[in-house]
Design an enzyme around this catalytic site. Sequence first.
Site: not given
Lengths: 302, 154
Positions: A51-52, A80, A101, A129
């Site tokens: 969504r974001t 990795k 994020r 956020h």
Amino acid sequence: MKNRSLISISDFTREESLRILDLAEEFEKQPTQNILDGFVIATLFFEPSTRTRLSFESAVNRLGGKVIGFSDASSSSVQKGESLHDTIKTVSNYCDLIVMRHPREGSARYASQVASVPIINAGDGANQHPTQCLLDMYSIRKTQGRLDNLHIAFVGDLKYGRTVHSLVIAMSLHNTTFHLVSPAELKLPSSVKMHIKNKNLQYRQYTDLNEVIPLADIIYMTRIQKERFSDPIEYERVKNAYILNNTMLCKAKPGMKVLHPLPRVNEISTDVDDSSSAYYFQQALNGVYVRQALVATILGVK
Amino acid sequence: MNKELIKELKVSAIENGTVIDHIPAQSVFQVVRILNLEKFDTQILIGANLDSQKYGKKGILKLSNRFFEKDEINKIALVAPTATLIVIKDFQIIEKRQVEIPGQVSKIVNCVNPNCITNHETITTKFVVIDKDDLKLQCNYCEKITVRESISFV
Ligand SMILES: [Zn+2]
């Protein structure tokens, strides 16, 4: 504000946040403009949030910019064992702005110290956020006609809900009266409550959702997640206590709106969706305009 | 501790350097670590569990030819808030003061939040001291608050 990172909503002054909201109004009127031609924006999602990420990518694409990046850590060099430091250093070379994020708190602040380009925090663990916060503010102002002197009820997981943390901090600059509704285990942390206290604003804590419905101009619902409870029995006991349904809304003020950062599970019954109080789907759409305003401001094209 | 040794410590005055007195007995070795004294090559006298009229038991450090910047020495206030700093030049006390809890703390304290990025990558921790009386440190990265009871040192 050109070239500045946005990590925590408190990085912006009241005026700076308002400037973004004003600009977002312009983008709402005209969302497609070719002002980011030639710019490359990286979206680094170390944990998935479709969504974001899509909201940011839509914002950039509508303004003519290009997007590079990854949508979860398993498809990147992080898998990795590459450090955040090295990933950010490398990606800085390829873009003009990084949207990230990450599951760990503080990761975005750290990235902003390492990167040679500005960082927009699209969520760092349970911490902040800020772009969700700006779109929440935009939605509040749009529905109430103002940001100042409102009664806002925050409901659900106030302890781990980062969208709640950011919005409480931001709204403490607007003479808000706070109604904080949560189970005892999930109360607002003191580091956030500090912002309310510093401004000498009114706040009350509740465990019963029904009490705040007639008082609120905005009810901000959040999801209560099972994994946040140390005691599963406690979760079973409270899980149904913070569900909003249409019958409960009959006591609400006429202009009251229900917001939710989405996705919801069951904390807002679907019978609320058709009521005039429901605003959570429009709220998500506002995110595109706010992110356009933010990206354009940081890149210095607006 | 026998009287003779206390006497000896008292008389072994230093010509130039720093004396840190009134260290809480249990914190002496933490202070040694915070000031990184293991790396010093000048003369160091460490006194632990000495009798003190004021505090019952105390610790003392005498560091020859060592002088500290204010920020550096104030770091020890986190574990030794009662400590007195005495600066000596040519056997004379030229400065005597209490240590103060600094406004910012970096390097020496771990963030209490297990999900903080500083606990997962090699990052120098940084905190703002938001309450000097109750000792509350706010992490520059995750913004969580570490309180006195949960402070652990790097
Ligand atoms: Zn931290």
